[in-house]
Design a protein around this motif. Sequence first.
Motif, mmCIF file in Angstrom:
data_model
loop_
_atom_site.group_PDB
_atom_site.id
_atom_site.type_symbol
_atom_site.label_atom_id
_atom_site.label_comp_id
_atom_site.label_asym_id
_atom_site.label_seq_id
_atom_site.Cartn_x
_atom_site.Cartn_y
_atom_site.Cartn_z
ATOM 1 N N VAL A 42 0.868 -1.175 0.000
ATOM 2 C CA VAL A 42 0.000 0.000 0.000
ATOM 3 C C VAL A 42 0.907 1.227 0.000
ATOM 4 O O VAL A 42 1.545 1.527 1.000
ATOM 5 C CB VAL A 42 -0.914 0.057 1.247
ATOM 6 N N GLU A 43 0.987 1.890 -1.124
ATOM 7 C CA GLU A 43 1.892 3.040 -1.267
ATOM 8 C C GLU A 43 1.410 3.889 -2.427
ATOM 9 O O GLU A 43 1.292 3.407 -3.552
ATOM 10 C CB GLU A 43 3.316 2.545 -1.519
ATOM 11 N N ALA A 44 1.116 5.157 -2.152
ATOM 12 C CA ALA A 44 0.607 6.050 -3.190
ATOM 13 C C ALA A 44 1.690 6.472 -4.177
ATOM 14 O O ALA A 44 1.397 6.732 -5.343
ATOM 15 C CB ALA A 44 -0.039 7.285 -2.564
ATOM 16 N N ASP A 45 2.930 6.523 -3.735
ATOM 17 C CA ASP A 45 4.035 6.925 -4.609
ATOM 18 C C ASP A 45 4.416 5.745 -5.501
ATOM 19 O O ASP A 45 4.957 4.743 -5.024
ATOM 20 C CB ASP A 45 5.221 7.371 -3.757
ATOM 21 N N SER A 46 4.139 5.853 -6.786
ATOM 22 C CA SER A 46 4.366 4.739 -7.709
ATOM 23 C C SER A 46 5.839 4.342 -7.796
ATOM 24 O O SER A 46 6.147 3.158 -7.984
ATOM 25 C CB SER A 46 3.809 5.055 -9.095
ATOM 26 N N ASP A 47 6.758 5.289 -7.658
ATOM 27 C CA ASP A 47 8.181 4.959 -7.699
ATOM 28 C C ASP A 47 8.581 4.096 -6.496
ATOM 29 O O ASP A 47 9.323 3.121 -6.639
ATOM 30 C CB ASP A 47 9.039 6.223 -7.729
ATOM 31 N N VAL A 48 8.082 4.445 -5.340
ATOM 32 C CA VAL A 48 8.382 3.662 -4.140
ATOM 33 C C VAL A 48 7.737 2.286 -4.249
ATOM 34 O O VAL A 48 8.360 1.268 -3.956
ATOM 35 C CB VAL A 48 7.908 4.393 -2.865
ATOM 36 N N ARG A 49 6.478 2.254 -4.674
ATOM 37 C CA ARG A 49 5.768 0.982 -4.838
ATOM 38 C C ARG A 49 6.520 0.072 -5.813
ATOM 39 O O ARG A 49 6.706 -1.117 -5.556
ATOM 40 C CB ARG A 49 4.334 1.255 -5.319
ATOM 41 N N GLU A 50 6.987 0.632 -6.925
ATOM 42 C CA GLU A 50 7.724 -0.156 -7.920
ATOM 43 C C GLU A 50 9.061 -0.632 -7.356
ATOM 44 O O GLU A 50 9.490 -1.756 -7.633
ATOM 45 C CB GLU A 50 7.946 0.655 -9.196
ATOM 46 N N GLY A 51 9.719 0.198 -6.568
ATOM 47 C CA GLY A 51 10.974 -0.214 -5.942
ATOM 48 C C GLY A 51 10.790 -1.400 -5.014
ATOM 49 O O GLY A 51 11.587 -2.345 -5.023
ATOM 50 N N ILE A 52 9.737 -1.361 -4.214
ATOM 51 C CA ILE A 52 9.434 -2.490 -3.323
ATOM 52 C C ILE A 52 9.098 -3.720 -4.154
ATOM 53 O O ILE A 52 9.547 -4.827 -3.860
ATOM 54 C CB ILE A 52 8.298 -2.131 -2.350
ATOM 55 N N ARG A 53 8.338 -3.534 -5.211
ATOM 56 C CA ARG A 53 7.970 -4.648 -6.094
ATOM 57 C C ARG A 53 9.225 -5.313 -6.674
ATOM 58 O O ARG A 53 9.316 -6.536 -6.731
ATOM 59 C CB ARG A 53 7.061 -4.147 -7.207
ATOM 60 N N GLU A 54 10.188 -4.508 -7.092
ATOM 61 C CA GLU A 54 11.425 -5.058 -7.662
ATOM 62 C C GLU A 54 12.192 -5.883 -6.636
ATOM 63 O O GLU A 54 12.743 -6.935 -6.962
ATOM 64 C CB GLU A 54 12.297 -3.931 -8.208
ATOM 65 N N VAL A 55 12.231 -5.413 -5.393
ATOM 66 C CA VAL A 55 12.904 -6.174 -4.336
ATOM 67 C C VAL A 55 12.204 -7.512 -4.143
ATOM 68 O O VAL A 55 12.840 -8.567 -4.090
ATOM 69 C CB VAL A 55 12.933 -5.370 -3.016
ATOM 70 N N VAL A 56 10.887 -7.490 -4.032
ATOM 71 C CA VAL A 56 10.115 -8.715 -3.806
ATOM 72 C C VAL A 56 10.278 -9.687 -4.974
ATOM 73 O O VAL A 56 10.430 -10.898 -4.771
ATOM 74 C CB VAL A 56 8.624 -8.363 -3.573
ATOM 75 N N ASP A 57 10.284 -9.179 -6.193
ATOM 76 C CA ASP A 57 10.384 -10.038 -7.378
ATOM 77 C C ASP A 57 11.684 -10.826 -7.450
ATOM 78 O O ASP A 57 11.754 -11.831 -8.147
ATOM 79 C CB ASP A 57 10.226 -9.209 -8.656
ATOM 80 N N HIS A 58 12.720 -10.398 -6.741
ATOM 81 C CA HIS A 58 14.009 -11.087 -6.775
ATOM 82 C C HIS A 58 14.110 -12.234 -5.764
ATOM 83 O O HIS A 58 15.159 -12.849 -5.637
ATOM 84 C CB HIS A 58 15.151 -10.094 -6.562
ATOM 85 N N HIS A 59 13.030 -12.505 -5.076
ATOM 86 C CA HIS A 59 13.038 -13.570 -4.062
ATOM 87 C C HIS A 59 11.921 -14.565 -4.393
ATOM 88 O O HIS A 59 10.745 -14.243 -4.247
ATOM 89 C CB HIS A 59 12.841 -12.960 -2.675
ATOM 90 N N PRO A 60 12.301 -15.772 -4.811
ATOM 91 C CA PRO A 60 11.292 -16.744 -5.264
ATOM 92 C C PRO A 60 10.312 -17.191 -4.191
ATOM 93 O O PRO A 60 9.209 -17.631 -4.518
ATOM 94 C CB PRO A 60 12.129 -17.925 -5.772
ATOM 95 N N ASP A 61 10.693 -17.064 -2.920
ATOM 96 C CA ASP A 61 9.792 -17.507 -1.855
ATOM 97 C C ASP A 61 8.867 -16.392 -1.370
ATOM 98 O O ASP A 61 8.061 -16.585 -0.466
ATOM 99 C CB ASP A 61 10.585 -18.068 -0.683
ATOM 100 N N VAL A 62 8.979 -15.220 -1.969
ATOM 101 C CA VAL A 62 8.115 -14.087 -1.627
ATOM 102 C C VAL A 62 7.473 -13.601 -2.908
ATOM 103 O O VAL A 62 8.150 -13.350 -3.898
ATOM 104 C CB VAL A 62 8.926 -12.929 -0.980
ATOM 105 N N GLY A 63 6.162 -13.501 -2.900
ATOM 106 C CA GLY A 63 5.468 -13.070 -4.099
ATOM 107 C C GLY A 63 4.553 -11.896 -3.832
ATOM 108 O O GLY A 63 4.063 -11.707 -2.718
ATOM 109 N N LEU A 64 4.356 -11.118 -4.840
ATOM 110 C CA LEU A 64 3.476 -9.970 -4.726
ATOM 111 C C LEU A 64 2.036 -10.411 -4.901
ATOM 112 O O LEU A 64 1.654 -10.948 -5.938
ATOM 113 C CB LEU A 64 3.843 -8.935 -5.798
ATOM 114 N N ALA A 65 1.235 -10.196 -3.863
ATOM 115 C CA ALA A 65 -0.195 -10.473 -3.973
ATOM 116 C C ALA A 65 -0.835 -9.362 -4.797
ATOM 117 O O ALA A 65 -1.685 -9.603 -5.630
ATOM 118 C CB ALA A 65 -0.847 -10.565 -2.595
ATOM 119 N N TRP A 66 -0.381 -8.116 -4.559
ATOM 120 C CA TRP A 66 -0.888 -6.970 -5.303
ATOM 121 C C TRP A 66 -0.236 -5.711 -4.765
ATOM 122 O O TRP A 66 0.281 -5.704 -3.659
ATOM 123 C CB TRP A 66 -2.397 -6.857 -5.172
ATOM 124 N N GLY A 67 -0.304 -4.648 -5.537
ATOM 125 C CA GLY A 67 0.150 -3.344 -5.090
ATOM 126 C C GLY A 67 -0.970 -2.347 -5.298
ATOM 127 O O GLY A 67 -1.588 -2.336 -6.355
#
Length: 127
Positions: free
Chosen positions: A15-40
């Motif tokens: 939950v983050e209104a700033d799209s750049d911050v949200r995308e940065g967190i998404r990129e971190v999560v995407d690099h870990h196979p045991d952690v997945g993005l449910a949604w942003g």
Amino acid sequence: MPQSPDSPGIRVLIVEADSDVREGIREVVDHHPDVGLAWGTETVGDAIRTAALTHPDVVLVGAHTEGRLDLDSIGDVRAAYPAARVVLVSPTADPERRARAISHGADAYVVNDDDGQHLMSELHARS
């Protein structure tokens, strides 16, 4: 790509209104196979509706949520979806702010660092 509620691993909702911050967190999560993005999502309201559909294990609440104090957002998410851990992601390490976040219902307070190590450590520590 968002995970389904049946996906293995740690499901994370951002939950983050700033799209750049949200995308940065998404990129971190995407690099870990045991952690997945449910949604942003950008708003707490969207997050609450999305949590009901995706059943995240962890909800990451950013500092920018609809121009509201992130501390208020923590309580809203906690009340609507108590099964998920709520983690405040902050741009600064502030002991007073951390204490206030915990008192508002956050399970953890993580500083959003450049490489995401603190965030990933927290996700793995309590999953």
